[in-house]
Design an enzyme around this catalytic site. Structure first.
Site, PDB file in Angstrom:
ATOM      1  N   SER A  45       0.811  -1.218   0.000  1.00 53.45           N
ATOM      2  CA  SER A  45       0.000   0.000   0.000  1.00 53.45           C
ATOM      3  C   SER A  45       0.845   1.268   0.000  1.00 53.45           C
ATOM      4  O   SER A  45       0.400   2.302  -0.510  1.00 53.45           O
ATOM      5  CB  SER A  45      -0.926   0.005   1.215  1.00 53.45           C
ATOM      6  N   HIS A 252      -1.072   6.043   6.443  1.00 55.70           N
ATOM      7  CA  HIS A 252      -0.479   5.974   5.109  1.00 55.70           C
ATOM      8  C   HIS A 252      -0.067   7.368   4.647  1.00 55.70           C
ATOM      9  O   HIS A 252      -0.652   8.360   5.090  1.00 55.70           O
ATOM     10  CB  HIS A 252      -1.473   5.398   4.099  1.00 55.70           C
TER      11      HIS A 252
END
Length: 271
Positions: A45, A252
């Site tokens: 990711s 993230h």
């Protein structure tokens, strides 16, 4: 004063099943004078751009138009570009589903992988829901795995890349520190938890850089690339999400993190 709040169990579980560890403009359209050969972007990711938005039709892989790989392709005009990184990927997923994009004429491969293998999604879950001692213990488990089990897994991936494209340049991009310690967060995880999480990022960097170096691959240290832009850094210029929605994008990099952090550091290596 910025807030970094812990999250409820249902949201945490949903997030880290997908997680596995400020939008700004993308670089200008490529100049033909810097055209490159075939480029293949692999990884998890952090490579796919989860958290950076604009995922097109990539589904659960969440490949972002703002991810560092896409930004590099936009600015360097490779002869061909295969963007196969996928949210949640572990090393076995790279071997099973991603390395097939590499062909003998591939000139550049980038990859971010290893965090999910070592269980850093579970680390963040346990640190949000548990005590300081639980968080520290879980980080120690992940660090032990990273030191003992992850090197062999990385070697398997790096060997397969070399076998498929012996002449390709390979750039391995690591993971940033998640937090600025003693930073500008009024509430949220304790300093003990934040320090333990950052220590895990240090161990991961040590292991990944070591194995990349053994293969002669370039390593981009994201801790340096994101320095001063972690969660709790003073001011509003964080390049990582804290708790956000969709919940799987928590922890993230933002679009700014990909452009100002990863992409800038990658260009520093490749030109």
């Amino acid at each position: 004063m910025r807030l970094a709040r812990p999250i409820a169990r249902p949201l945490v579980i949903a997030a880290f099943a997908c997680l596995s560890l400020i939008g700004i403009a993308a670089p200008a359209t490529a100049d033909p004078s810097v055209a490159a050969g075939k480029y293949v972007a692999l990884g998890d990711s952090y490579a796919s751009g989860t958290g950076a938005g604009d995922y097109g039709d990539s589904g659960g892989c969440k490949r972002s138009a703002n991810a560092y790989a896409q930004l590099w392709a936009n600015s360097h005009a490779p002869a061909a570009f295969s963007f196969v990184a996928c949210s949640g990927a572990v090393t076995s997923d790279v071997l099973a589903n991603q390395v097939g994009a590499i062909t003998p004429d591939t000139e550049l491969v980038t990859i971010s992988i290893g965090g999910n293998d070592a269980g850093f999604a579970d680390v963040m879950t346990d640190c949000n829901l548990g005590s300081d001692s639980t968080c520290v213990s879980r980080n120690q488990e992940a660090q032990n795995f990273a030191r003992t089990e992850l090197p062999g897994r990385l070697d398997g991936v790096y060997t397969e890349i070399r076998n498929r494209a012996p002449s390709a340049r390979v750039v391995v991009l690591g993971y940033p520190h998640i937090y600025t310690l003693n930073g500008d967060c009024a509430v949220g995880l304790s300093e003990t938890k934040r320090a333990a999480i950052n220590q895990s990022a240090d161990v991961l960097a040590e292991v990944v850089s070591g194995r990349a170096g053994a293969f002669g691959y370039d390593f981009v240290d994201a801790r340096s690339a994101f320095a001063g832009h972690e969660i709790c850094a003073p001011g509003d210029d964080w390049w990582l999400h804290s708790i956000t929605w969709p919940i799987d994008e928590s922890y993230h990099p933002t679009a700014a993190g990909h452009s100002g952090g990863y992409y800038a550091a990658l260009v520093g290596v490749t030109g």
